[in-house]
Design a protein around this motif. Sequence first.
Motif, PDB file in Angstrom:
ATOM      1  N   SER A 198      28.354  44.410  26.790  1.00  0.00           N
ATOM      2  CA  SER A 198      27.678  43.267  27.111  1.00  0.00           C
ATOM      3  C   SER A 198      28.082  41.992  27.889  1.00  0.00           C
ATOM      4  N   GLY A 199      29.248  41.721  27.732  1.00  0.00           N
ATOM      5  CA  GLY A 199      29.816  40.700  28.560  1.00  0.00           C
ATOM      6  C   GLY A 199      29.793  41.062  30.038  1.00  0.00           C
ATOM      7  N   VAL A 200      30.150  42.475  30.187  1.00  0.00           N
ATOM      8  CA  VAL A 200      30.140  42.905  31.719  1.00  0.00           C
ATOM      9  C   VAL A 200      28.922  42.573  32.325  1.00  0.00           C
ATOM     10  N   VAL A 201      27.764  42.890  31.316  1.00  0.00           N
ATOM     11  CA  VAL A 201      26.304  42.898  32.221  1.00  0.00           C
ATOM     12  C   VAL A 201      26.012  41.454  32.273  1.00  0.00           C
ATOM     13  N   CYS A 202      26.406  40.629  31.326  1.00  0.00           N
ATOM     14  CA  CYS A 202      26.043  39.053  31.573  1.00  0.00           C
ATOM     15  C   CYS A 202      26.727  38.660  32.912  1.00  0.00           C
ATOM     16  N   VAL A 203      27.948  38.798  32.980  1.00  0.00           N
ATOM     17  CA  VAL A 203      28.664  38.329  34.158  1.00  0.00           C
ATOM     18  C   VAL A 203      28.119  38.774  35.291  1.00  0.00           C
ATOM     19  N   ASP A 204      27.583  40.258  35.342  1.00  0.00           N
ATOM     20  CA  ASP A 204      27.025  40.639  36.668  1.00  0.00           C
ATOM     21  C   ASP A 204      25.526  40.106  36.833  1.00  0.00           C
ATOM     22  N   ASP A 205      25.128  39.615  35.814  1.00  0.00           N
ATOM     23  CA  ASP A 205      23.879  38.742  36.060  1.00  0.00           C
ATOM     24  C   ASP A 205      23.923  37.678  36.629  1.00  0.00           C
ATOM     25  N   ILE A 206      24.690  36.553  36.052  1.00  0.00           N
ATOM     26  CA  ILE A 206      24.785  35.119  36.192  1.00  0.00           C
ATOM     27  C   ILE A 206      26.040  34.845  37.166  1.00  0.00           C
ATOM     28  N   TRP A 207      26.893  35.947  37.297  1.00  0.00           N
ATOM     29  CA  TRP A 207      28.153  35.497  38.065  1.00  0.00           C
ATOM     30  C   TRP A 207      28.798  36.643  38.748  1.00  0.00           C
ATOM     31  N   VAL A 208      27.720  37.276  39.438  1.00  0.00           N
ATOM     32  CA  VAL A 208      27.953  38.485  40.245  1.00  0.00           C
ATOM     33  C   VAL A 208      28.922  38.456  41.168  1.00  0.00           C
ATOM     34  N   ASP A 209      28.947  37.245  41.953  1.00  0.00           N
ATOM     35  CA  ASP A 209      29.892  37.223  43.221  1.00  0.00           C
ATOM     36  C   ASP A 209      31.200  37.276  42.502  1.00  0.00           C
ATOM     37  N   GLU A 210      31.538  36.805  41.323  1.00  0.00           N
ATOM     38  CA  GLU A 210      32.902  36.705  40.912  1.00  0.00           C
ATOM     39  C   GLU A 210      33.680  38.063  40.877  1.00  0.00           C
ATOM     40  N   TRP A 211      32.978  39.235  40.865  1.00  0.00           N
ATOM     41  CA  TRP A 211      34.004  40.370  40.696  1.00  0.00           C
ATOM     42  C   TRP A 211      34.783  40.537  42.006  1.00  0.00           C
ATOM     43  N   ASP A 212      34.193  39.668  43.139  1.00  0.00           N
ATOM     44  CA  ASP A 212      35.148  39.740  44.548  1.00  0.00           C
ATOM     45  C   ASP A 212      36.601  39.357  43.899  1.00  0.00           C
ATOM     46  N   VAL A 213      36.698  38.552  42.828  1.00  0.00           N
ATOM     47  CA  VAL A 213      38.062  37.926  42.660  1.00  0.00           C
ATOM     48  C   VAL A 213      38.987  39.093  42.252  1.00  0.00           C
ATOM     49  N   LEU A 214      38.791  40.055  41.855  1.00  0.00           N
ATOM     50  CA  LEU A 214      39.450  41.312  41.433  1.00  0.00           C
ATOM     51  C   LEU A 214      40.094  42.062  42.771  1.00  0.00           C
ATOM     52  N   LEU A 215      39.432  42.158  43.764  1.00  0.00           N
ATOM     53  CA  LEU A 215      40.070  42.732  44.971  1.00  0.00           C
ATOM     54  C   LEU A 215      41.163  41.522  45.504  1.00  0.00           C
ATOM     55  N   VAL A 216      40.693  40.338  45.559  1.00  0.00           N
ATOM     56  CA  VAL A 216      41.601  39.256  46.057  1.00  0.00           C
ATOM     57  C   VAL A 216      42.748  39.246  45.257  1.00  0.00           C
ATOM     58  N   SER A 217      42.888  39.308  43.934  1.00  0.00           N
ATOM     59  CA  SER A 217      44.027  39.052  42.820  1.00  0.00           C
ATOM     60  C   SER A 217      44.806  40.409  43.314  1.00  0.00           C
ATOM     61  N   LEU A 218      44.374  41.512  43.790  1.00  0.00           N
ATOM     62  CA  LEU A 218      45.306  42.510  43.983  1.00  0.00           C
ATOM     63  C   LEU A 218      46.549  42.312  44.980  1.00  0.00           C
ATOM     64  N   GLN A 219      46.000  41.429  45.969  1.00  0.00           N
ATOM     65  CA  GLN A 219      46.766  40.904  47.165  1.00  0.00           C
ATOM     66  C   GLN A 219      48.072  40.275  46.465  1.00  0.00           C
ATOM     67  N   SER A 220      48.038  39.918  45.205  1.00  0.00           N
ATOM     68  CA  SER A 220      49.265  39.241  44.637  1.00  0.00           C
ATOM     69  C   SER A 220      49.772  39.893  43.592  1.00  0.00           C
ATOM     70  N   THR A 221      48.876  40.709  42.709  1.00  0.00           N
ATOM     71  CA  THR A 221      49.306  41.410  41.493  1.00  0.00           C
ATOM     72  C   THR A 221      49.672  42.878  41.654  1.00  0.00           C
ATOM     73  N   ALA A 222      48.953  43.420  42.812  1.00  0.00           N
ATOM     74  CA  ALA A 222      49.326  44.962  42.854  1.00  0.00           C
ATOM     75  C   ALA A 222      50.722  45.566  42.784  1.00  0.00           C
ATOM     76  N   PRO A 223      51.619  44.928  43.330  1.00  0.00           N
ATOM     77  CA  PRO A 223      52.914  45.558  42.991  1.00  0.00           C
ATOM     78  C   PRO A 223      53.441  45.589  41.901  1.00  0.00           C
ATOM     79  N   PHE A 224      53.115  44.558  41.079  1.00  0.00           N
ATOM     80  CA  PHE A 224      53.758  44.511  39.642  1.00  0.00           C
ATOM     81  C   PHE A 224      52.761  45.468  38.899  1.00  0.00           C
ATOM     82  N   LEU A 225      51.384  45.431  39.050  1.00  0.00           N
ATOM     83  CA  LEU A 225      50.582  46.119  38.366  1.00  0.00           C
ATOM     84  C   LEU A 225      50.980  47.747  38.647  1.00  0.00           C
ATOM     85  N   HIS A 226      51.351  48.064  39.552  1.00  0.00           N
ATOM     86  CA  HIS A 226      52.105  49.386  40.172  1.00  0.00           C
ATOM     87  C   HIS A 226      53.063  49.861  38.968  1.00  0.00           C
ATOM     88  N   ILE A 227      54.001  48.795  38.902  1.00  0.00           N
ATOM     89  CA  ILE A 227      55.238  49.133  38.259  1.00  0.00           C
ATOM     90  C   ILE A 227      54.914  49.244  36.774  1.00  0.00           C
TER      91      ILE A 227
END
Length: 597
Positions: free
Chosen positions: A137-166
């Motif tokens: 339900s939370g995912v659906v609500c965010v997709d409704d009122i804050w859909v542009d914010e999903w882009d932050v996930l791809l941007v954050s991987l520029q910083s966190t990807a090496p650590f998430l990989h480990i």
Amino acid sequence: MVKHQPLQVYEKQVLISFVTGIYGCRWKRYQRSQDDSSRWECSWFLILCSSFLLLLFWVYFWLVARNDFDEFNWSVYNRTGEWRDETIPILTITTVGFSYVFVLMILAFFHISLGQQLNLYWLHKIGVLAALLTTISGVVCVDDIWVDEWDVLLVSLQSTAPFLHIGALTTVTALSWLVAGYVVRRERSNFQMMVLVTYIIILMALYSAPLSFSCPCVMDSHSLRLRPDVIGRRGAPMLAPENTLVSFNRALQHGASSLEADVTLSVDGVPFLMRDRTLRRTTDVSTVFPGRQHDDAAFLNWTELRSLNAGRWFLERDPYWTVETLTGRDRSRIGNQTVCSLLEMLRLAVRTNSSVLLNVRRPPAGHPRSQSWFMDTMWAVQKAGISRKRVTLTPDTDRGRVRGFQQATNEKLSLAQIRQRGITSLTLHYSKANHKDIQEYLANNVSVTVYPVNEPWLYSVLWCSGVPSVSSDAPQVLRKVPYPIWLMSQNAYRFIWIASDLVSLAVVVGIFSFQNYHMIRWRMSGIQSCNPEQIMLSAVPHRSNRDVNVMKEKLIVSELHNGLRGTEELSLNPKNGNARYSHRDPRTSFPMEQMEC
């Protein structure tokens, strides 16, 4: 003399009791089983894993979306008309749900490693379903009122990807123990092969994942550009009411080199600073002018605007949980703030030798100054005496009348469009500013300002990307970032990547070899599988207590496939009530071992 199977004695199994008790409410020994789990319980295990992975994604999203919490609350306010910090209940529910499901996942893996049958308690099943449905339900609500914010996930991987990989590599490597135990220690089946192949595919994908990473901070330190300038977006709105003189002063005190403001024109032609369309959120208009709280702010004259208090709301609502850090003097100043005019803000910039970025809003339809609004704004700029080179205007309208000013746009344009429209700088949302485009703009002398940048990780990524300036609601936070939070050369990262892959591969091969070696030894020795609870009575020390004898009579009879091996006899001493157990070799008539209990 009575022929009987050997009695059992039970040792305390605290860990197993704890694990099975919490997971399945099976605290008693007779409630547990080492049989294969039913398909129903395996399905619930899959639901539990799905809930955990979804909640893990949900937690990560809100951790990186912290940069935009103010934007989220503002979006909710525009829909509901009520200003509340909606992130608090969301974070609380997410934390509780993730902790609950994480504990159940750990207990489930303990069941598998200890060979216990999975049997999730019905209350836990309800809890897992509730956590899963709430997250969906939370995912659906965010997709409704804050859909542009999903882009932050791809941007954050520029910083966190090496650590998430480990982290992912460590987790999957650790799971090899369970996979090896399932595949090696059982009879071969198609499902086992499918599990093994799936595990190998996931492992190989993780080994090669860094090939797809794009991390600006993986670079040589000598290539790092100068620290990006920080622009106080509406001042320092986390420390003082936005778009007020106190807020702009706070931003300058915390290292901001420029100021950004939202400009609106009053009905009598005075430019003033206001982010919202109405005055409800940031003033006491509902008290002073109750009938006009829903009116557009541009339809009030300057005298009416000046009579409103623009600081008391900040002290009462404490939108950023910072009021407690204020001194009594600061609270007094904030409580007496009024609506700030553009002229006052520009004079402050002149005194502090700062630049300004003005987001000018066109008056609504029917406004008496709808034809002269831009000239009214230019009049205030000229009256303040600020150099035109220090003023950047956005959007880029009426270009013929703004010669000498820096012109910016919020649109992401091609270089040809930028030259055609005479634009000198871009003000882009961070989700639209990728590393490649930034380098191309800078190479063609187009300045780039990225907004909003409130977290150190995002500031570091943009710093490594070469962005010259960022617009921030939290200059006090970015002031504490004198260097990117991590910076690594290409060679160093390649070494860490390859070394971690090799270590993981060695551990996985070692675990599978170890499991297979012990399985071969177990089969060659002819030892048959037995329940660890089937411990012979000969291990029991000598006791004459009556209660112990009663307990022995109630023990569960051991299950043997082919009956008794040899001859086992159990006799009762009528004098002292003790039991005598003896084992006789079938090839001879002599007892092999005896023990009196």
